[in-house]
Design an enzyme around this catalytic site. Sequence first.
Site, PDB file in Angstrom:
ATOM      1  N   CYS A 176      -0.157  -1.913 -27.233  1.00 26.05           N
ATOM      2  CA  CYS A 176      -1.413  -2.374 -26.614  1.00 26.05           C
ATOM      3  C   CYS A 176      -2.076  -3.444 -27.480  1.00 26.05           C
ATOM      4  CB  CYS A 176      -2.394  -1.220 -26.365  1.00 26.05           C
ATOM      5  SG  CYS A 176      -1.774  -0.025 -25.211  1.00 26.05           S
TER       6      CYS A 176
ATOM      7  N   GLN B 155      -8.924   4.202 -34.952  1.00 29.88           N
ATOM      8  CA  GLN B 155      -7.917   4.509 -35.976  1.00 29.88           C
ATOM      9  C   GLN B 155      -8.537   4.931 -37.303  1.00 29.88           C
ATOM     10  OE1 GLN B 155      -4.944   5.052 -35.367  1.00 29.88           O
ATOM     11  NE2 GLN B 155      -4.876   4.182 -33.318  1.00 29.88           N
TER      12      GLN B 155
ATOM     13  N   LYS C  98      -7.297  11.470 -31.199  1.00 28.44           N
ATOM     14  CA  LYS C  98      -6.650  10.929 -32.399  1.00 28.44           C
ATOM     15  C   LYS C  98      -7.136  11.651 -33.652  1.00 28.44           C
ATOM     16  CE  LYS C  98      -6.296   6.279 -30.405  1.00 28.44           C
ATOM     17  NZ  LYS C  98      -4.884   6.129 -30.049  1.00 28.44           N
TER      18      LYS C  98
ATOM     19  N   ASP D  43     -14.664  -0.709 -33.596  1.00 31.89           N
ATOM     20  CA  ASP D  43     -13.712   0.169 -32.929  1.00 31.89           C
ATOM     21  C   ASP D  43     -13.120   1.087 -34.002  1.00 31.89           C
ATOM     22  OD1 ASP D  43     -11.489   1.381 -31.871  1.00 31.89           O
ATOM     23  OD2 ASP D  43     -10.651  -0.426 -30.964  1.00 31.89           O
TER      24      ASP D  43
ATOM     25  N   HIS E  48      -6.859  -3.976 -30.312  1.00 26.82           N
ATOM     26  CA  HIS E  48      -6.216  -3.217 -29.235  1.00 26.82           C
ATOM     27  C   HIS E  48      -6.740  -3.798 -27.907  1.00 26.82           C
ATOM     28  CE1 HIS E  48      -5.578   0.331 -26.619  1.00 26.82           C
ATOM     29  NE2 HIS E  48      -4.725   0.781 -27.535  1.00 26.82           N
TER      30      HIS E  48
HETATM   31  N1  PLP Z   1      -8.669   0.991 -30.227  1.00 27.50           N
HETATM   32  C1  PLP Z   1      -7.661   1.223 -31.083  1.00 27.50           C
HETATM   33  C2  PLP Z   1      -7.644   0.532 -32.407  1.00 27.50           C
HETATM   34  C3  PLP Z   1      -6.651   2.115 -30.736  1.00 27.50           C
HETATM   35  O1  PLP Z   1      -5.642   2.340 -31.576  1.00 27.50           O
HETATM   36  C4  PLP Z   1      -6.714   2.763 -29.478  1.00 27.50           C
HETATM   37  C5  PLP Z   1      -5.627   3.682 -29.062  1.00 27.50           C
HETATM   38  O2  PLP Z   1      -4.545   3.643 -29.556  1.00 27.50           O
HETATM   39  C6  PLP Z   1      -7.788   2.493 -28.646  1.00 27.50           C
HETATM   40  C7  PLP Z   1      -8.746   1.605 -29.042  1.00 27.50           C
HETATM   41  C8  PLP Z   1      -7.917   3.158 -27.304  1.00 27.50           C
HETATM   42  O3  PLP Z   1      -8.169   4.507 -27.464  1.00 27.50           O
HETATM   43  P1  PLP Z   1      -8.198   5.479 -26.190  1.00 27.50           P
HETATM   44  O4  PLP Z   1      -6.922   5.235 -25.456  1.00 27.50           O
HETATM   45  O5  PLP Z   1      -8.291   6.839 -26.779  1.00 27.50           O
HETATM   46  O6  PLP Z   1      -9.390   5.104 -25.386  1.00 27.50           O
END
Ligand code: PLP
Length: 404
Positions: free
Chosen positions: A363, A202, A225, A199, A122
């Site tokens: 993203c 998900q 999430k 990270d 992401h």
């Molecule tokens: N990393 C992953 C794999 C994601 O799917 C997301 C959001 O969709 C993020 C990071 C960013 O999360 P946040 O927008 O809650 O900071």
Amino acid sequence: MGFDIEKIRGQFPILQRTVGDKRLIYLDNTATSQTPASVVGNITSLYEHTKANVHRGVHTLSQEATDLQEHTRRKVRDYINAESVEEVIFTRGTTEAINLVASSFGDRFRDGDEIILTVMEHHANIVPWQLLQRHKDIKLRVVDINDKGELDLEQYKGYFNDRTAFASFTHISNVLGTVNPVKDMIRFAREHGVPVLVDGAQASPHLRIDVKDLDCDFYVFSSHKMYGPTGVGVLYGKRGWLESMPPYQGGGEMIKHVSFEGTTFAELPFKFEAGTPDFIDIAAFSKALDFLEETGLDKIRRHEEELLVYTTERLLEIPGVKIYGEASEKSAVISFNVGEIHNYDIGLLLDKLGVAVRTGHHCAQPLMERLGIPGTVRASFAAYNTQEEADIFIAALKRVAAMF
Ligand code: PLP
């Protein structure tokens, strides 16, 4: 106890709403999941009865608010099996947590150092490392995927050398659904003395996270999430690292003593929590963790897996459908295109039929470039989705495809 889907759905008032004259079918859970009444009610109740700034007042309300925030911290510690509450830092979300690590841990990187990422990251796990490149000559090494959307682990291993300073990768891809073998990847990095950030944005709503078992240095995720409130995230970090890292932001709450001659910083975890935190939502996040525990992560996972298998089979019956991501370990995320139809058109028309899916690059533009496409349609499932909803989605998609 079984998996009582009606009881689960009954806890989510939003599922009763309509879109136009259609029943809402919410399949955008990867972007954010819906929130049970227990969490929403808790937020209202906190605003009505307990709103006071935390860690500052001697008065009853402030003490209560502080206790509630710290109660959530203990719950998070238990949820991810961290060693101590000092290792649980509240942030605004996954994005802020990664920025914190990139900025603060990145302080020690030297020109010529290398950071290992993957092509399925992401943007939140790409751009913070690129920002470091404004000041330091560091190199990003990007692990590729195979045709099924699984990481090329041989390439990953081949990237480690004596300039490797850090590795940062996602537990589950938000596009492909691939569940990466993070434990093995961490073990390999550990053998080379390289710290790792996972990270978990998900993974945290679907998998049991045990940071001790994983032996990761950092693990990050977002409450919104996980059926929780917006504006709250978690950075787990090994105590030794956190103690040695400089503060990320300066301000109230993160100091021991301030003078114009110099300032000393608070102990963990407060050193990394400058300013007034989102204490109401942090407190209410504990109710989302209750929901996950009470419903049962293993049961949720099994339910979502059934929906994934069922929906994938039905989708592939539609002429022209191409699914991106066929990893053997896959989470309930389906990214696809239908022939030459633009993903945006499909999303708009599905919305007219009450079905909420995500469209675009999610993203993850480098991944889209790797796949040679501008974007996909993405349907993703949560605990409250049903096979009947999957059927409505498939029927709606058939109608949309027939229009072109
Ligand atoms: N990393 C992953 C794999 C994601 O799917 C997301 C959001 O969709 C993020 C990071 C960013 O999360 P946040 O927008 O809650 O900071």
